[in-house]
Each structure stands twice: as C-alpha cells, then as structure tokens.
Design a protein around this motif. Structure first.
Motif, mmCIF file in Angstrom:
data_model
loop_
_atom_site.group_PDB
_atom_site.id
_atom_site.type_symbol
_atom_site.label_atom_id
_atom_site.label_comp_id
_atom_site.label_asym_id
_atom_site.label_seq_id
_atom_site.Cartn_x
_atom_site.Cartn_y
_atom_site.Cartn_z
ATOM 1 N N PRO A 265 -28.308 1.596 84.858
ATOM 2 C CA PRO A 265 -27.611 1.690 83.521
ATOM 3 C C PRO A 265 -27.911 0.402 82.901
ATOM 4 N N ALA A 266 -27.595 0.462 81.002
ATOM 5 C CA ALA A 266 -27.295 -0.734 81.137
ATOM 6 C C ALA A 266 -25.730 -0.205 79.894
ATOM 7 N N ILE A 267 -24.884 -0.748 80.047
ATOM 8 C CA ILE A 267 -23.724 0.048 78.812
ATOM 9 C C ILE A 267 -24.264 -1.235 77.950
ATOM 10 N N ARG A 268 -24.236 0.632 76.978
ATOM 11 C CA ARG A 268 -24.023 -0.184 75.366
ATOM 12 C C ARG A 268 -22.761 0.661 75.058
ATOM 13 N N THR A 269 -22.442 0.449 73.927
ATOM 14 C CA THR A 269 -20.814 1.468 72.807
ATOM 15 C C THR A 269 -20.952 2.788 72.468
ATOM 16 N N ALA A 270 -22.260 3.821 73.298
ATOM 17 C CA ALA A 270 -22.777 4.373 72.903
ATOM 18 C C ALA A 270 -21.920 4.814 74.101
ATOM 19 N N ASP A 271 -21.722 4.338 75.363
ATOM 20 C CA ASP A 271 -21.425 5.272 76.298
ATOM 21 C C ASP A 271 -20.023 5.106 76.482
ATOM 22 N N LEU A 277 -16.154 5.760 80.777
ATOM 23 C CA LEU A 277 -17.781 5.750 80.644
ATOM 24 C C LEU A 277 -18.223 7.140 81.218
ATOM 25 N N ASP A 278 -19.520 7.125 80.160
ATOM 26 C CA ASP A 278 -20.276 8.432 80.145
ATOM 27 C C ASP A 278 -22.174 8.118 80.031
ATOM 28 N N LEU A 279 -22.162 7.585 81.670
ATOM 29 C CA LEU A 279 -23.988 7.256 81.981
ATOM 30 C C LEU A 279 -24.456 7.946 82.294
ATOM 31 N N LYS A 280 -25.019 9.117 81.146
ATOM 32 C CA LYS A 280 -25.258 10.784 81.887
ATOM 33 C C LYS A 280 -26.384 10.226 80.475
ATOM 34 N N ASP A 281 -26.639 9.540 79.220
ATOM 35 C CA ASP A 281 -27.751 9.194 78.586
ATOM 36 C C ASP A 281 -27.395 8.096 78.684
ATOM 37 N N ALA A 282 -27.126 6.900 79.340
ATOM 38 C CA ALA A 282 -27.236 5.568 79.100
ATOM 39 C C ALA A 282 -28.882 5.358 79.974
ATOM 40 N N VAL A 325 -24.155 -1.288 88.266
ATOM 41 C CA VAL A 325 -23.770 -1.565 85.967
ATOM 42 C C VAL A 325 -23.772 -2.678 85.363
ATOM 43 N N CYS A 326 -24.892 -2.981 84.228
ATOM 44 C CA CYS A 326 -24.699 -4.444 83.534
ATOM 45 C C CYS A 326 -24.404 -3.737 81.943
ATOM 46 N N ILE A 327 -23.939 -4.748 81.194
ATOM 47 C CA ILE A 327 -23.670 -4.197 80.470
ATOM 48 C C ILE A 327 -24.525 -4.883 78.999
ATOM 49 N N SER A 328 -24.861 -4.334 78.398
ATOM 50 C CA SER A 328 -25.707 -4.891 77.082
ATOM 51 C C SER A 328 -25.614 -5.475 75.988
#
Length: 450
Positions: A265-271, A277-282, A325-328
């Motif tokens: 998962p690449a974490i975006r502001t939307a997550d 931290l919601d990775l369901k739609d990441a 995870v990583c950050i986007s």
C-alpha cells in the motif's frame, strides 16, 4: 411475513401486463410503453458559456441518485461551449452514468456537454426525473458505455430505451408521493448527518483537551507562552516537534506507478483521517516502486504518517503492525524519539486543534493548500511525562473508539435510508407499487429510523 410487515406493505395495481422488456418486467395494464426518444426531446442548443450570465451546471453540481443540485464554493461558470437548458427540462449525465446524476431544472441555465438536456413531451418533469433515476434504467445505460477511462453512453442508445407513460393524473400523484416521501427520508438523513457532526466535534474536543490540559482537572497550570496553546499543566514542558522526533521525512515528490495487484500500500491523503489509517481502498505499488518510495525512510509500526498538502492536510495516523507500507505524494513520516514522547500520544497531539492552527498560519496555495516542511518541524507541542502520555493516549483511544463505532452505526443507517429512497423511487415510477390513494403513509422503516 409478519403482521406488522403486512400492515405497511405498499398496495399494487390490480392488473399488470408484460412490458416486453426483461429489466422492466410486468407493468400496470393501462400504462403505455414507448421509446424514450418519443417521450422526451433531446435539446442540443450550444452557446458560448463565457458570453452569457445564466447559471452553469456541471456534473460536479449534481448529487448522485438524489436529483439534487448544489453549488460548492459559489456559482460556477463555463469558459467554453455549453448546452442551453430551460426550466422544466431534465438533465442526465452520460459520462459515468453509474453515478446516476440527473436534475430537474427549476430555472434556465447552461450545462456541460456531458449532460443530456431532455424536454419532456408526454410525461411531466418530476416523473421523468424519477424514471431516469430508476436503478434498472441506470444499470442498462451504464452497460452501454464506451471508453475505459471516461466511460460514456450516447443518446442513440439511451433514446431507444423503453419509457413508461402512466395517465397524467397518475404521473402527478407519483411525483407528489415521491416529493413527500423523499423529503421525509432526506430530513432523517440530514438529522443523522448532524448527529455524526456532533460526534466528530466531541471527538475533536476530547483530543484537544486531553493533549493540552491532561486528565487531572485540578492540576496547577502555567502559561505556555504560546497564544493558541494557552495554559498547560505546570509540570509539562513545551517542545518543538523536531526535538521530540528522531526522523521527520517528506515524501520524494514523485507519484509512484500504482498497479491494481501491487504488494505494498502507498499511503495517500485520502487514506488518512485523524487517528485512523484506512488501507481498504489504498493504491498499491510493486517492489521496485516500493523501494524507491522508502529510499528516505522505511515506515515501521508505530511511525506516524502525516498529510501536509491538499484539502485533507494536517491529519495524522499510526503505521499499523504487520503491514509494510510506503508514503505517496503529499505525505510525511515522523518517528517519535524514544524516551521523550510516545508515538500514540504524539499522533493524537498532531491531530489536535492547537497543532492544526499552527499549520494554518503557513498554508500556501488556494487550489492545493500545503504547509512547508520547516514550519512542520517547528510545531510547538505540550509534552507531559511519559507515564502521563501513556494514560492520556489510552483515554483518547478509548473515547475515539466509542465515537467512531457510534458514527459508523449511524452511517450505516444513512446508507440504508439512501438505498430505501432509491428503491422507493424505482418501485413508484415502474408501477411496482400503486400510490394513487397514498395519503402521507408512515412507513415502518422511517418510524424506526426516526
């Protein structure tokens, strides 16, 4: 079926006939079936949007499935070619029709070319709107689209779809029934939305008070020396973020190549939302992109991800255990300094209003607001002893978990009401229920939700 359910079951028409269309099924015997293009005219009058003062309607101004128009951030205008419509027309979105964007125009205006302008001929406007918001109608239109990234339907297909034409007095009765019932449902939805807003205000107040005032209401206080922080417990310290973290890392400012089946998962502001931290739609990335994104620092459990750009800036959450995870783009990564501050306490403090106000002082840009890294590094924080941090974090976690569970339950109730609203419209405009003698009935589902 229970006696209560039978009591509130809607009446049906006495006789039906086959419509000849699989997705319509049987329809009231006295209703007429004809093609939509013979029921409403397609109006295709083009104007220069910049040369007129009529209100502009884009797809973004129409709410999915409800037929409601709203105008975010003031009236919008069209700079290019637009379609002219007038009061009494029905607009229907041909781009991504699964979004079910339709609107009964109550005034003249211009709209995007992605909206079909239909002028009712044998049906009244409100009935046509309801028919075009019928779930089966939307599904059939959506099945006809072409184009992968921007799926569109065309009028040649839509115009040849069947339309139902009840007698005029029945159309008026159906429209009045739907106006009344949807207004009742919408009022309940709005009431529930307000409940969620109040819960979120309570949640935010809990966080801000606990991380700035502590848990002991009788604790001696002192002036923090910072206007927006005010007084803090006398035994607390005032520190900058850079002095309580071992790492403050910005993203690499390169959008990764997202792939559907990526391993990471690449974490975006939307997550990210405050404390969650919601990775369901990441979005996800492959091994190569992952290595590139973690080149500055690989996130580890209990690190803090922080959104510093966009409409959702200023939100923090913890990296979960057992997930790489990583950050986007638009994200930062913080690591708490062991022995000085606990990760969960720091995360909650970053979500507090006193930190958000500091970020607001240095917001740059209107369309994509962001905060400078140096400003973030110098955020002022109120820091209690470690043991007290642990107790505060536990109280906040427990309190926010309660409000989050309650909010989720209310959200499910809102979704159920929306589904009921859509189903009610579909049933009424296709003749599955007979509302001709309906006199403001009290639906069991609405009484239960109220």
């Amino acid at each position: 079926m229970t006696a209560r359910a039978r009591k509130h079951k809607r009446a049906t028409y006495p006789t039906y006939k086959p419509s000849g269309v699989a997705w319509l099924g049987d329809v009231p015997e006295h209703w007429e079936v004809r093609r939509l293009k013979y029921t409403a005219d397609l109006v295709n009058v083009k104007v220069d949007g910049a040369d007129n003062d009529l209100p502009y309607t884009g797809l973004e101004h129409i709410e999915s499935w409800t037929g409601k128009r709203f105008t975010p951030n003031g009236e919008s205008t069209s700079e290019g070619e637009a379609n002219l419509y007038r009061r009494g027309d029905v607009l229907f979105g041909k781009l991504r029709p699964y979004l079910a964007k339709a609107y009964a125009a109550d005034s003249d205006g211009v709209c995007t070319g992605e909206l079909l302008v239909l002028r009712p001929q044998y049906v009244i406007q409100r009935f046509l709107l309801g028919y075009m918001l019928n779930t089966d109608f939307v599904s059939v239109v959506d099945s006809s689209t072409y184009g992968a990234k921007m799926p569109r339907a065309n009028w040649d297909f839509i115009g040849n779809l069947p339309a139902l034409i009840p007698p005029l007095d029945e159309q008026r009765a159906i429209a009045a029934f739907l106006d009344r019932e949807t207004a009742r449902i919408d009022a309940l939805i709005e009431k529930k939305r307000r409940q969620i807003e109040l819960l979120q205000e309570k949640r935010a107040a809990l966080i801000s008070h606990a991380v700035t005032k502590g848990l002991n209401p009788n604790a001696p206080m002192k002036d923090s020396g910072i206007e927006w922080l005010g007084q803090i417990p006398a035994h607390w310290e005032r520190k900058r973020l850079k002095h309580v973290t071992s790492h403050i890392v910005d993203c690499i400012h390169a959008t990764p190549d997202y792939i559907e089946d990526g391993a990471y998962p690449a974490i975006r502001t939307a997550d990210v939302s405050p404390g969650r931290l919601d990775l369901k739609d990441a979005r996800r990335v492959d091994e190569e992109s992952f290595r590139r994104q973690i080149s500055r620092l690989k996130p580890k459990p209990m690190d803090i991800v922080y959104s510093r750009e966009g409409e959702r800036f200023g939100m923090a959450a913890l990296v979960p255990i057992g997930c790489e995870v990583c950050i986007s783009q638009r994200m930062m990564l913080f690591r708490a300094l062991s022995g000085i501050v606990k990760s969960d306490f720091l995360m909650w403090q970053l979500n507090a209003s006193i930190v958000y106000r500091q970020a607001e002082q240095d917001v740059i840009g209107a369309t994509s607001p962001h905060v400078n890294v140096e400003t973030i590094r110098n955020f002022w924080l109120a820091v209690p002893p470690i043991q007290e941090q642990r107790a505060i974090a536990d109280v906040i976690s427990s309190g926010t978990e309660h409000t989050d569970c309650t909010s989720e339950r209310i959200s499910k109730g809102i979704e159920a009401l929306r589904e009921y609203r859509t189903a009610l419209i579909s049933a009424a405009v296709t003749g599955k229920i007979d509302v001709r003698n309906s006199r403001d009935p009290h639906e069991s589902v609405l009484r239960r939700e109220a």
